[in-house]
Scaffold this motif. Structure first.
Motif, short mmCIF file in Angstrom:
data_model
loop_
_atom_site.label_atom_id
_atom_site.label_comp_id
_atom_site.label_asym_id
_atom_site.label_seq_id
_atom_site.Cartn_x
_atom_site.Cartn_y
_atom_site.Cartn_z
N CYS A 93 20.90 88.73 42.14
CA CYS A 93 20.50 89.37 43.40
C CYS A 93 19.49 88.57 44.18
CB CYS A 93 19.89 90.74 43.14
SG CYS A 93 20.97 91.78 42.19
N CYS A 129 15.80 93.64 36.88
CA CYS A 129 16.15 93.56 38.29
C CYS A 129 16.37 94.98 38.82
CB CYS A 129 17.43 92.76 38.50
SG CYS A 129 18.02 92.93 40.20
N CYS A 163 16.03 87.34 39.65
CA CYS A 163 17.32 87.80 39.13
C CYS A 163 18.40 86.81 39.53
CB CYS A 163 17.68 89.17 39.69
SG CYS A 163 19.34 89.67 39.21
N CYS A 210 20.36 95.39 40.42
CA CYS A 210 21.59 95.47 39.62
C CYS A 210 21.34 95.91 38.19
CB CYS A 210 22.29 94.12 39.61
SG CYS A 210 21.39 92.91 38.66
ZN LIG Z 1 20.02 91.75 40.06
#
Ligand SMILES: [Zn+2]
Ligand SMILES: Nc1ncnc2c1ncn2[C@@H]1O[C@H](COP(=O)(O)OP(=O)(O)OP(=O)(O)O)[C@@H](O)[C@H]1O
Ligand SMILES: [Zn+2]
Length: 741
Positions: free
Chosen positions: A461, A476, A458, A479
């Protein structure tokens, strides 16, 4: 006269006030019988509260005490309240954890045994007469005259003996006593334990022990101690000698281990050291029978058992005069309970130590970043053992790049490198032992390129994206970012990019093929279903009846086999690519712990780590035995993305056999959570769980983060209370979550 506020047993969580009859000593934590509707029920007194005058009716009096003393001590009751509040669960669920089922039910009373004792020895003449008149009675009497202590259990006299015994008792030859017997959980198939004596400590151990002792002796300075000792540094010896010191001060000791069945050697060493006081040691296994649990619990409460060893739930053991709590392998995730109440055993231990004013030591070769950060902030005291106990060196760790191996093998999955195979062969020739470790904590849901090792991550993140088959997408789990599944590796354009994974059985097959003469055994959850299977296998390994042990996480912990000189880690990176911000930490811990099984005797150890991502920091720092370097870099990443220990992270999950309803429920909750959110709470999007369907149920989840724990828990609880859930949807709130699957 105060009233007793009673929590009624049962799932409905009823709380009522009852008047206390004169002469009854009712305290918080007492178990009571109370009238409810038209029958007697049982409950637990949570509190004594002033009676209100203006009720307009008199409170019903409670019926009686089930036990004369409070079964829950005031400190444990306080801990229970804290848990309910902090983890957002009901006090009833916590009381259930505090008082095991076996202790709550009344029909589990202590087991008594009828014993026949010889009172008056008959003269030979009397015996001769009796022989004719009542041969059975005579036989019993002559048995008794030769029995040790002149007593025999009634049951041992065989069927139909009770009439004869009754008659003998009437003639005053014998008495029948009721003796309480302890149901000894170790009685079946115990191995003999040879007592051992304290070892002379090395300088580092001596210094650590000094610090623990000064904490034990001081009334104020009870700052938790984090004992960071490299693998084989002799932490256990420090635990043992601290335990002895606490006992000598008249205190009791609680020892928490991640899982009893997986740490047999630690338990054995406590038994061996305190062999002279065997019945003062209580070991709380998960497979104790109800009766055994009842007995052990009461032995602990009465102060008979002064050392308690157990997993997570033993943190509630009702030890009086607690002086010392030891939490071994404090970084282990098994300390987090994955059912309601979802407490963390280590964290509750720290709380309990504060309430009891006792010393607590958290020990590990790879401390959790939560605990380590606490030492940096001055909340915990850091104590270190940097060297192995008897001067051996830490093993040499070689990292093998499997991308090259893959090219050599042309297609197919590279499982065993030539290098590792040669190393195994050499050990066989020298009659030394090897351990092969397979990381299965991750599961095959992330995409990795076998040529260059790239993993789809991701961008927001920095955790691996998870593949969702139904949607044909990568997501992800923190998020909510989504991406299409690439057809080629985004780095090197190899179209072979694929889901990763293989199992222990596959490895066993391969070893059998390439090393047909090796004696191989496999340890994983499947192979270990049988009782004592693990213990027997470890004993066989210890006795060198096995050359190569293949295993999963189960063999990573605390094992000490001096003849093991080679550890092979087959797929070091698999755990790196799970959708979990602790992925890197877990891999570092695992590699360090598994590597630590090598070279613990006089022979030097070697570790071979196979990986597709040889440069990943978790692997490189583990290779250099560099905990501090790893912690520094990893803490920086956590700080940057507001992950624990710089925030509290919770997961809200909805599940149902009905996919749409589970999804819809979580979306509704998400909408309500984002209205009037208290400051500093980050709420992620609702998403399908990485394991979207388990046990026939569909699961959806969202992640919450906040620097302050309680406002977040309360906010979620308030929303949950205001929301009517569809009947077939279950919603679970997991505070300080340790699993994101
Ligand atoms: Zn993420
Ligand atoms: N002072 C000492 N002198 C000699 N040997 C010692 C001493 N202390 C411990 N040992 C021995 O060193 C070995 C390793 O100790 P121990 O298993 O306690 O380490 P540990 O720190 O618990 O390791 P791990 O975290 O890997 O489980 C054991 O065989 C132990 O008996
Ligand atoms: Zn690639």
């Amino acid at each position: 006269m105060p009233a007793a506020r009673v929590l009624i047993d049962g799932p409905s969580e009823l709380v009522f006030d009852y008047a206390i009859p004169d002469g009854l000593n009712v305290q918080p934590g007492c178990r009571v019988r109370i009238p409810l509707r038209n029958k007697l029920s049982q409950g637990t007194v949570l509190d004594l509260v002033p009676q209100q005058d203006d009720l307009g009716f008199a409170l019903r009096p409670l019926h009686s005490l089930s036990d004369p003393e409070p079964l829950i001590t005031p400190n444990l009751l306080k801990a229970g309240r804290w848990i309910a509040d902090y983890y957002g669960c009901s006090i009833e669920s916590v009381i259930r954890a505090l008082l095991p089922e076996a202790v709550r039910t009344e029909d589990n009373s202590a087991k008594v045994r009828k014993t026949v004792v010889l009172d008056h020895e008959p003269s030979p003449e009397t015996l001769a007469k009796l022989q004719k008149r009542a041969p059975k009675q005579a036989a019993i009497l002559s048995l008794l005259t030769h029995a040790p202590e002149r007593k025999i259990a009634l049951a041992d006299l065989g069927d139909g003996a009770s009439a004869s015994v009754k008659s003998l008792a009437k003639q005053e030859f014998v008495r029948v006593l009721e003796e309480e017997v302890r149901r000894d959980p170790e009685a079946d198939g115990v191995e003999e334990i040879l007592p051992d004596t304290p070892l002379p400590l090395n300088d580092e151990q001596e210094a650590s022990l000094e610090i623990i002792l000064s904490s034990l002796q001081s009334a104020e300075n009870k700052q938790p101690i984090l004992l960071h000792g490299v693998t084989g540094s002799g932490k256990t010896e420090v635990y043992l000698q601290s335990t002895r010191a606490a006992l000598d001060m008249g205190k009791t000791v609680l020892v928490l281990v991640p899982e009893i069945s997986l740490t047999p050697q630690t338990v054995r060493r406590f038994r061996a050291r305190f062999a002279g006081m065997q019945d003062q040691v209580a070991v709380l296994h998960s497979n104790l029978s109800q009766g055994e649990r009842f007995d052990e619990w009461h032995r602990i409460r009465k102060g008979i058992a002064r050392i308690v060893i157990g997993a997570r739930s033993a943190v509630f053991a009702p030890l009086p005069d607690l002086g010392l709590i030891l939490v071994d392998e404090e970084h282990e995730n098994s300390y987090k309970q994955d059912q309601i109440p979802r407490y963390h055993g280590r964290d509750v231990a720290v709380l309990r130590a504060a309430l009891e004013g006792c010393t607590i030591v958290l020990g590990s070769a790879t401390p959790s970043l939560e605990s380590f950060q606490n030492t940096l902030e001055g909340k915990y005291r850091l104590v270190r053992l940097a060297k192995r106990a008897d001067g051996q060196s830490l093993p040499l760790i070689r990292v093998l790049d499997m991308r090259l191996e893959k090219q050599k093998q042309k297609g197919g999955m590279a499982i065993l490198s030539d290098r590792l195979r040669n190393a195994l062969e050499q050990r066989l020739l020298k009659n030394e032992q090897s351990i092969l470790f397979l990381n299965r904590r991750g599961f095959a849901r992330s995409l990795q390129c076998p040529s260059c090792g790239a993993v789809c991550m991701c961008p927001h993140c920095s955790v691996a994206l998870t593949y969702h088959r139904d949607e044909e997408r990568l997501m992800c789990h923190i998020c909510g970012h989504q991406a299409v599944v690439p057809r080629k590796c985004p780095e090197c354009r190899d179209p072979a990019i694929a889901l990763q994974g293989y199992g222990t059985q596959k490895v066993e097959e391969i070893i059998a093929k390439v090393l047909p003469n090796a004696k191989v055994a496999r340890i994983d959850a499947d192979a270990m279903r049988k009782k004592h299977a693990l213990r027997d296998l470890l004993n066989a390994f210890q006795a060198r009846k096995i050359d190569i042990l293949i295993g999963t996480q189960m063999i990573a912990k605390g094992l000490h086999f001096p003849n093991v000189t080679l550890v092979g880690i087959l797929n070091a990176d698999i755990g790196l690519h799970v959708p979990d911000f602790r992925a890197g930490e877990r891999v570092f811990q695992l590699l360090t712990q598994v590597a630590g099984r090598a070279g613990r005797g006089d022979l030097e150890g070697e570790v071979i780590v196979q990986t597709f991502t040889p440069h990943s920091p978790s692997i490189q720092f583990a290779r250099h035995h560099d905990f501090d370097g790893f912690a520094e870099q990893e803490l920086e990443f956590r700080r940057q993305f507001s992950f624990p220990p710089f925030s509290h992270c919770a997961v809200l999950t909805s599940r149902s056999t009905h996919e749409r309803r589970a999804e819809f429920t979580l979306q509704t909750l998400h909408r309500r959570l984002t209205e009037n959110t208290p400051p500093d709470i980050i709420i992620g999007d609702p998403l399908p769980s990485p394991l979207v369907k388990t046990h026939g149920q569909f699961r959806f989840q969202l992640m919450l983060r906040s620097t302050k724990a309680r406002p977040m828990t309360r906010h979620v609880q308030q929303v949950l209370q205001k929301t009517t859930l569809p009947e077939d949807v279950t919603v679970v709130f997991d505070m300080d979550a340790w699993s994101f699957t």
